[in-house]
Design an enzyme around this catalytic site. Structure first.
Site, PDB file in Angstrom:
ATOM      1  N   GLU A 201       4.877  78.554  70.441  1.00 40.27           N
ATOM      2  CA  GLU A 201       4.664  79.143  69.110  1.00 40.27           C
ATOM      3  C   GLU A 201       5.977  79.764  68.638  1.00 40.27           C
ATOM      4  OE1 GLU A 201       1.868  78.921  67.465  1.00 40.27           O
ATOM      5  OE2 GLU A 201       0.369  78.405  68.992  1.00 40.27           O
TER       6      GLU A 201
ATOM      7  N   HIS B 196      -1.139  70.583  64.305  1.00 39.93           N
ATOM      8  CA  HIS B 196      -1.679  71.261  63.119  1.00 39.93           C
ATOM      9  C   HIS B 196      -0.707  71.003  61.967  1.00 39.93           C
ATOM     10  CE1 HIS B 196      -3.486  74.042  66.335  1.00 39.93           C
ATOM     11  NE2 HIS B 196      -4.413  73.191  65.937  1.00 39.93           N
TER      12      HIS B 196
END
Length: 343
Positions: A221, A60
């Site tokens: 993350e 991303h």
């Protein structure tokens, strides 16, 4: 030194959908750098250790902290400030979305692995790129030296929204294999004490490496999405230090495994958006790991109301704007670390 080796990230972004120009350079310390494509850099020490490591970022493109970390490690390898003793493949996955400053250009790349890039009639450059990346990972793992080797893949991300647990990792579905204590300790050393256990196959990049190549692989993350230059790098210092140690040390010793230091969750529900008329029943600024109780309304999908099924059911990755058929919400519940099968 040509442009690619002077500024690998800049050259990558200038060739956002790929480059057929393969390049190789041998450093004074004997390390060989091989560029296979834009964003694809293989680092081979003169006498490789027993690990084959993939470090990926920018699946991303707006998740900038992992891109900055990989950029800086790569630059330090090129200038011989960073030691490398294990074969390492760096992957800057979606340069076009970096240039756009958005999560993706046309389609979420982290839903396009394990062959999903070729499913259906859709065709776009992100699908083409995902297919190429699969082949690069295959090439890297399958051209390693002979002998017993450990395959590792850390796919580095940051999340769209705030989280009550700032750093967490997704442990892909293991198909019944035990969970690895040393990997949990590695994540903890990166500042990641919270782990979500996937309960089924997915089309994420990390699951691809687990399922196809028996790698220890994780979606990691590391915090919240922020623009380039606005990341507080001190918050990522533990992760960067541990990744640098990973590629430069023969083995990492974290001492005895302590179950109480790890917060483990497993999937409770995966809620997919199946109708144009879809909404989540909480505000956009509600943080990941916010807890709901059994019977609380979580979402409305067309005429269907979707409720929490457990007390202490935590929400993860809520996004009402995903494409039809994709996951709009994951919910998880905590499980005792002691209850897991560990190796």
């Amino acid at each position: 030194m040509n442009k690619a080796f002077e500024d690998f990230l800049g050259w990558t972004c200038a060739n956002e959908w790929g480059s057929e120009e393969t390049q190789k350079k041998k450093l004074n310390n004997g390390v060989t750098l091989s560029i296979w494509d834009s964003g694809v850099l293989e680092v081979t020490p003169p006498k490789p250790g027993k690990k084959d490591i993939v470090l990926s970022c920018a699946v991303h493109g707006n998740e900038t902290a992992p891109i900055e970390i990989c950029r800086d490690i790569i630059n330090d390898i090129i200038t011989e400030k960073q030691t490398v003793i294990h074969r390492t493949l760096f992957l800057i996955a979606n340069p076009a979305s970096i240039n756009k400053g958005e999560r993706f250009v046309e389609e979420n790349m982290n839903r396009l692995f394990s062959g999903a890039h070729s499913n259906g009639k859709a065709h776009n450059k992100e699908r083409e790129r995902a297919a190429k990346i699969e082949q690069y990972v295959k090439r890297f793992y399958e051209t390693s030296p002979e002998g017993e080797r450990e395959r590792l893949h850390y796919d580095l991300h940051t999340a769209i929204r705030d989280s009550k647990r700032e750093k967490f990792a997704v442990y892909p579905f293991t198909h019944g294999k035990p969970y690895n204590k040393h990997q949990l300790q590695f994540l903890l050393a990166c500042g990641v004490d919270t782990v979500l256990l996937n309960q089924a196959p997915t089309t994420t990049f990390s699951y691809f490496s687990v399922n196809e190549f028996n790698a220890h692989a994780f979606t990691v993350e590391l915090g919240k999405v922020r623009p380039f230059g606005e990341n507080d790098r001190s918050k990522f210092a533990a992760a960067e230090k541990t990744l640098r140690r990973l590629i430069s040390e023969d083995s990492l010793d974290f001492g005895p495994f302590e179950p109480g230091k790890h917060f483990i969750f497993k999937e409770a529900q995966t809620i997919n958006r199946m109708n144009e008329d879809f909404e989540l029943n909480f505000a956009d600024d509600v943080a990941n790991f916010t807890s709901f109780d059994k019977g609380d309304l979580l979402a409305r999908d067309g005429d269907e109301n979707l409720y929490a099924q457990h007390d202490g059911e935590h929400i993860i990755f809520p996004n009402a704007k995903v494409a039809l058929g994709q996951r709009a919400l994951l919910t998880v519940v905590r499980v005792p670390t002691e209850s897991l099968e560990l190796e």
